[in-house]
Enzyme design. Structure first.
Site, PDB file in Angstrom:
ATOM      1  N   ARG A   4       0.836  -1.211   0.000  1.00  0.00           N
ATOM      2  CA  ARG A   4       0.000   0.000   0.000  1.00  0.00           C
ATOM      3  C   ARG A   4       0.865   1.253   0.000  1.00  0.00           C
ATOM      4  NH1 ARG A   4      -1.649   2.689   4.276  1.00  0.00           N
ATOM      5  NH2 ARG A   4      -1.715   0.878   5.637  1.00  0.00           N
TER       6      ARG A   4
ATOM      7  N   TYR B  79     -17.319  15.011 -15.330  1.00  0.00           N
ATOM      8  CA  TYR B  79     -17.678  13.598 -15.183  1.00  0.00           C
ATOM      9  C   TYR B  79     -18.627  13.488 -13.981  1.00  0.00           C
ATOM     10  CZ  TYR B  79     -17.188   8.614 -14.498  1.00  0.00           C
ATOM     11  OH  TYR B  79     -17.451   7.279 -14.355  1.00  0.00           O
TER      12      TYR B  79
ATOM     13  N   ASP C 124      -8.697  17.109 -15.324  1.00  0.00           N
ATOM     14  CA  ASP C 124      -8.981  15.714 -15.631  1.00  0.00           C
ATOM     15  C   ASP C 124      -8.711  15.559 -17.127  1.00  0.00           C
ATOM     16  OD1 ASP C 124     -10.152  13.303 -16.433  1.00  0.00           O
ATOM     17  OD2 ASP C 124     -11.747  13.425 -14.925  1.00  0.00           O
TER      18      ASP C 124
ATOM     19  N   LYS D  83      -9.683   4.294 -19.220  1.00  0.00           N
ATOM     20  CA  LYS D  83     -10.025   4.735 -20.569  1.00  0.00           C
ATOM     21  C   LYS D  83      -8.799   4.618 -21.485  1.00  0.00           C
ATOM     22  CE  LYS D  83     -13.711   5.538 -18.204  1.00  0.00           C
ATOM     23  NZ  LYS D  83     -13.988   6.793 -17.543  1.00  0.00           N
TER      24      LYS D  83
HETATM   25  C1  LIG Z   1     -14.389   7.285 -16.264  1.00  0.00           C
HETATM   26  C2  LIG Z   1     -14.013   8.652 -15.839  1.00  0.00           C
HETATM   27  C3  LIG Z   1     -13.679   8.956 -14.499  1.00  0.00           C
HETATM   28  C4  LIG Z   1     -13.788   7.935 -13.389  1.00  0.00           C
HETATM   29  O1  LIG Z   1     -12.936   6.853 -13.582  1.00  0.00           O
HETATM   30  P1  LIG Z   1     -13.189   5.375 -12.999  1.00  0.00           P
HETATM   31  O2  LIG Z   1     -11.964   4.663 -13.435  1.00  0.00           O
HETATM   32  O3  LIG Z   1     -14.456   4.871 -13.594  1.00  0.00           O
HETATM   33  O4  LIG Z   1     -13.315   5.498 -11.521  1.00  0.00           O
HETATM   34  C5  LIG Z   1     -13.271  10.240 -14.206  1.00  0.00           C
HETATM   35  N1  LIG Z   1     -13.210  11.201 -15.157  1.00  0.00           N
HETATM   36  C6  LIG Z   1     -13.539  10.955 -16.446  1.00  0.00           C
HETATM   37  C7  LIG Z   1     -13.458  12.048 -17.441  1.00  0.00           C
HETATM   38  C8  LIG Z   1     -13.940   9.683 -16.830  1.00  0.00           C
HETATM   39  O5  LIG Z   1     -14.273   9.456 -18.106  1.00  0.00           O
END
Ligand SMILES: *Cc1c(COP(=O)(O)O)cnc(C)c1O
Length: 395
Positions: free
Chosen positions: A60, A113, A185, A210
């Site tokens: 961790r 998001y 982000d 993603k």
């Molecule tokens: C999918 C997504 C998240 C969250 O990610 P997870 O891996 O599902 O927790 C945050 N920001 C954006 C822009 C996303 O597409």
């Protein structure tokens, strides 16, 4: 150890953080699937806990496979370091917890998001954190929303699913003048298309679920800091709240990320062709794609990004019912949320990813009921276009 920080991005994607294993020479980073690490002596254990010895202690708190991925993504984003997270949301929360306290205020992109916005409104509000969401595509809205207690300006560009862009450099200037940190982000663009730290952001985060992983088989997140003091703060909070990454998960992302450059190039070329096809189709009422000249911020896209990305939003004439026919008739594109994988996915945000927002909030953010979002993958583009053409003909 090779240092690729001065090399070009395609080289960094494949080599950053990837050093032949010191014990065996293994070229692929081993999966250090262990919860704990033995000390050779009591003094060595004490030195590691005191921070005098940088060796590993407990997974961790740090693991070599996770560290390889952190070094890789930090290099791609031009940051000083990164913290791997169990999911994208664990990365988002690491940022909120590291930099906010009771009485603080956040200014965020309105089409953030969904969960990144909802958790501020529903949970952080219980701890005295306030948040205002505005259309950050106009920097004047950001300037107007900033208060003396604003600590964080939290941006998403391109925004999901409206594909509105935010001028990161202009917002960073306004935020820094007010003493606030800028977080971006960067999930939708990936460092191949956009490097927010170069544009003045302080911290960048990703859902590696993603594009960075790219194979629709892992959930994971990461936060990259531009400065050591922010990295130390993030690490302190993240290791204690425990949303850290598993070594096997990190290895899968390390494997997936090697083709990031190739995948982005292909997916983006496919997306541009799909957007052009949709724009010329009589049953499509509008198309939003930053790589099209018709995008209201096409100039900003050309300045801030290397291409329009792989996500296209469009409206089908006939509204929601017609859109439903399209997403249920396509065969190559899969009806599923998420994005950034090699396979094309199609979804309806107002009833799926953004159903947690109220209708007025959705309307204010530009998420209309007829909006269909397609996350274009790496298939043969002619098959994708045939598939969409057939589905539109069914309307
Ligand atoms: C999918 C997504 C998240 C969250 O990610 P997870 O891996 O599902 O927790 C945050 N920001 C954006 C822009 C996303 O597409």
């Amino acid at each position: 150890m090779k240092d690729v920080r001065k090399k070009r991005l395609a080289t960094q994607i494949i080599h950053a953080g990837q050093h032949p294993d010191p014990a065996t020479g293994a070229v692929s980073t081993p999966i250090y699937q262990t919860s704990t690490f033995a000390f050779r002596s009591a003094d060595e254990g004490a030195a590691r806990f005191a921070g005098r010895d940088k060796g590993y202690k407990y997974t961790r708190l740090g693991n070599p496979t996770v560290a390889a991925l952190e070094e890789c993504v930090a290099t791609l984003e031009g940051g000083c370091g990164a913290i791997g997270a169990a999911t994208g949301m664990a990365a988002v929360n690491a940022v909120y917890l590291a930099f906010l306290k009771a009485g603080d205020h956040v200014v965020g992109t309105d089409a953030l998001y969904g969960p990144s916005r909802l958790i501020l409104e529903n949970e952080y509000s219980r701890f005295g954190v306030a948040a205002t969401f505005v259309d950050t595509s106009d920097v004047a809205n950001v300037a107007a929303a900033i208060r003396p207690e604003t600590k964080l300006v939290y941006l998403e560009s391109p925004a999901n699913p409206t594909l509105k862009l935010t001028d990161i450099a202009a917002c960073a200037e306004v935020a820094h003048r007010a003493g606030a940190l800028v977080v971006v982000d960067n999930t939708f663009a990936s460092p191949v298309l956009q490097r927010p730290l170069d544009l003045g952001a302080d911290v960048v985060l990703h859902s590696m679920t993603k594009f960075l992983n790219g194979h629709t088989d892992v959930v994971a997140g990461i936060v990259v800091a531009g400065r050591e003091e922010h990295l130390a703060r993030l690490r302190q909070v993240h290791l204690a709240t425990g949303g850290t990454m598993d070594p096997h998960q990190a290895w899968l992302v390390l494997r997936g990320i090697k083709t990031l450059g190739l995948r982005m190039e292909r997916a983006q070329a496919n997306a541009l062709a799909v957007a052009r096809f949709l724009e010329g189709h009589p049953k499509v009422s509008w198309v939003r794609y930053p790589g099209l000249a018709s995008h209201p911020q096409h100039d900003l896209a050309q300045r801030q990004m290397k291409g329009g990305g792989a996500i296209v939003s469009f409206g089908v004439a006939g509204g929601l019912a017609a859109g439903k026919t399209v997403i249920e008739t396509v065969e190559i594109a899969t009806l599923a949320v998420s994005l950034g994988g090699v396979e094309t996915l199609i979804e309806h945000p107002a009833s799926m990813t953004h159903a947690g927002m109220s209708r007025p909030e959705r309307e204010a953010a530009g998420i209309s009921d007829d909006l269909v979002r397609i996350a274009v993958g790496c298939e043969d583009v002619e098959d994708l276009i045939d598939d969409l053409g057939r589905a539109l003909a069914a309307v």
